[in-house]
Design a protein around this motif. Structure first.
Motif, mmCIF file in Angstrom:
data_model
loop_
_atom_site.group_PDB
_atom_site.id
_atom_site.type_symbol
_atom_site.label_atom_id
_atom_site.label_comp_id
_atom_site.label_asym_id
_atom_site.label_seq_id
_atom_site.Cartn_x
_atom_site.Cartn_y
_atom_site.Cartn_z
ATOM 1 N N UNK A 278 -5.380 7.672 3.224
ATOM 2 C CA UNK A 278 -3.962 7.997 3.119
ATOM 3 C C UNK A 278 -3.713 9.179 2.178
ATOM 4 N N UNK A 279 -4.589 9.336 1.212
ATOM 5 C CA UNK A 279 -4.398 10.397 0.232
ATOM 6 C C UNK A 279 -4.530 11.761 0.905
ATOM 7 N N UNK A 281 -4.091 12.441 4.000
ATOM 8 C CA UNK A 281 -2.963 12.634 4.908
ATOM 9 C C UNK A 281 -1.789 13.217 4.141
ATOM 10 N N UNK A 282 -1.616 12.699 2.934
ATOM 11 C CA UNK A 282 -0.510 13.171 2.109
ATOM 12 C C UNK A 282 -0.693 14.640 1.767
#
Lengths: 286, 318
Positions: A278-279, A281-282
């Motif tokens: 998720x990191x 993606x951010x």
């Protein structure tokens, strides 16, 4: 909500720079391998002594080898062997490695010690010696090759997963999961395992290349699949002598197939790892 | 029955120094006893490295004490089965330091908050979406953060997510380990007020572990002052001014005055603060103590009731 995250995963996977090209290449290779009997213009094992070592022409798209066999047809059939060995062995070794690494990390103590000393022992043998010894025990068929190569490759994964397990187990978010009443099985599967995956995926993609090359080495030594059947590896190695005679096409094309497969797998691995994180993606979306 | 009762709890760590030098024992928590009643708010202060967080980990049932017993709602946690201990956690929650590390990077805020509800299979009995939204708004975050991941939040937002996670099961007891240290003072003040209100309405029990002395009198009833693994004084929060242990006085004198005219004569010790100077016998504070007498060097003072209604461990307070 879980749905949104899952679609997010596929979207992120697709948006990865080389990710979808690489996936397209892999899918194409698999389709070609499956459709080999339909596409192949010649029989891959038929020798034609009137057309030995011919450069690419209209009749033989990618030329012929020193026994007059059509290289294009052999590449198509060879894809079946090389892809099966590459992906099959890696899939098997990764599953076994993750499982044993997990067991080692979870139980610790004697089980951990015994398993890790066994791993140490296996790692101290050169892979090729291990593979040769095992292959000599069985028949010459592709499934044996898969099994043997998987057996020679699971140790690093087990090691890696054990280390990751032990380090993640100490992280505050796992402690926090304990204090919110999360069951042990849940902590393993939903907290520790997913956080091990990025490094496992990277290792697995590297191993695909290794597996394809190991199969080639085995076939070269006459212990892999029977020599008349094509695989990218034994085509590459079989063509070695011809390079000196200037017959570049015999080794170039199988070599290109191996390189493009390994590269594509690496990029897909990268994309999957990033899509799982998720990191990252951010970082990309901002 | 006290909600939480610690009885001569010790936690020692063995540091393996070298093959020849052998082990060194670190007494992180050394013989601590106290009880916290239902509805009470108890504070623990002390400087860094005094064992506050080790004590928190013991109460959180993450580590087991080396000696002594910890009773939660009358149950000795060392004697409970793992499953019973897990069930006990439903009523006691913990907010840790390091908010970022305390959140699973692969869970969105919404998933993180759903976890405790799932763990106790409460999805049927409570409306989880509604509860999650209620709790996240309670800590002052908009509902849209529920789809975000910890990496996308600021430090203060992460800390509030951790507080929200502790509140979601509506526990009877919450331990805050430096839980508001990363928040700006307005937000901190707001959250402390909300926690106070919550405590009054639901008769909750809190333990605040902090080195921020200002928040203590706002949110706690009693304060324990910890020094090198031991409690040196336990005192009612509204009587902090009348503290008499030299370490407590030193600690409070270190707060900068808010007005130049309020500056007090400093009682700060001029001796260097050196953790390696833990004495082998006697009171652990005597090397730094301005009131030290010969007796302090040989005997360990016990917590005894003092004139100010609290407990104090010192030979020379008169």
């Amino acid at each position: 909500m879980a749905d949104a995250i899952r679609t997010g995963f596929w979207l992120r996977l697709w948006r990865h720079k080389f990710g979808h090209w690489s996936m397209a290449i892999l899918v194409l290779l698999v389709l070609l391998a499956i459709a080999a009997p339909v596409i192949a213009p010649h029989n891959p094992v038929d020798t034609d002594l009137s057309a030995v070592s011919q450069p690419p022409s209209i009749l033989h798209m990618l030329g012929t080898d020193e026994l007059g066999r059509d290289i294009f047809s052999r590449l198509l059939y060879g894809a079946r062997v090389s892809l099966t060995v590459g992906f099959g062995a890696v899939l098997l070794s990764t599953v076994v490695g993750v499982l044993l690494g997990f067991i080692s990390g979870y139980f610790g103590g004697i089980i951990d010690n015994v398993l890790m000393r066994f791993v140490d022992g296996l790692l101290s043998l050169p892979t090729i010696v291990l593979v040769l010894a095992l292959q000599a025990l069985g028949d010459q068929n592709i499934w044996n090759v898969v099994l043997v190569i998987a057996f020679a490759n699971w140790m690093q994964t087990a090691r890696l997963v054990r280390t990751e397990f032990l380090s993640i187990k100490q992280k505050p978010f796992v402690k926090a999961a304990v204090t919110t009443g999360t069951k042990d099985s849940n902590i393993m599967l939903r907290y520790i395992l997913p956080n091990c995956m990025p490094s496992v995926i990277v290792l697995a993609t590297i191993n695909v290349g290794h597996a394809i090359i190991t199969e080639a080495a085995l076939s070269f030594l006459g212990l892999g699949i029977p020599p008349h059947l094509p695989s990218w590896g034994n085509m590459l190695i079989g063509g070695q002598r011809s390079i000196l005679l200037g017959n570049w096409w015999i080794t170039l094309f199988p070599g290109l197939m191996i390189i493009s497969t390994v590269l594509a797998v690496n990029f897909v691995g990268d994309a999957v790892r990033d899509a799982l994180d998720p990191l990252s993606m951010y970082k990309k979306s901002s | 029955m006290a909600l939480l009762q610690l009885d001569h709890v010790k936690k020692y760590y063995r540091l393996h120094r070298s093959w020849l030098a052998g082990h060194k024992i670190v007494k992180a928590v050394d013989d601590i006893s106290f009880t916290v009643e239902q509805g009470e708010s108890f504070g623990i202060v002390g400087e860094s490295g005094c064992g506050k967080s080790t004590l928190a980990r013991l109460i959180a049932m993450i580590d087991m004490p080396t000696a002594g017993s910890i009773l939660v709602e009358g149950n000795d946690i060392a004697l409970l089965s793992a499953e019973n201990r897990r069930q006990l956690r439903r009523n006691s929650q913990f907010v840790f330091q390091e908010a970022y590390a305390a959140l699973n990077p692969r869970f969105s805020v919404g998933e993180t908050l759903l976890e405790p509800i799932r763990n106790f299979a409460l999805q049927q009995s409570i409306n989880s979406d509604c509860r999650i939204e209620q709790v996240i708004n309670f800590v002052g975050l908009p509902s849209k953060v529920l789809t975000k991941y910890p990496a996308e939040l600021s430090g203060g937002e992460r800390q509030r997510v951790c507080i929200a996670r502790a509140l979601i099961l509506q526990p009877r007891f919450i331990l805050f380990d430096e839980a508001t240290s990363g928040l700006d003072s307005t937000l901190q003040s707001q959250i402390l007020s909300l926690l106070n209100e919550l405590r009054r309405n639901l008769n909750l029990t809190y333990i605040f572990i902090t080195h921020n002395l200002q928040i203590l009198s706002r949110v706690t009833d009693r304060v324990a002052v910890m020094y090198l693994g031991k409690f040196v004084e336990i005192i009612a929060s509204d009587r902090l001014d009348s503290s008499r242990h030299p370490y407590t006085q030193e600690l409070f004198a270190a707060i900068p005055a808010s007005h130049p005219l309020q500056r007090k004569d400093t009682v700060l010790s001029d001796r260097p603060i050196n953790q390696k100077e833990i004495p082998l016998s006697g009171c652990s504070y005597y090397p730094r103590c301005r009131l030290a007498i010969p007796k302090c060097k040989t005997q360990i003072p016990e917590l005894e009731s003092a004139g100010h209604g609290g407990l104090i461990a010192c030979f020379n307070i008169d």
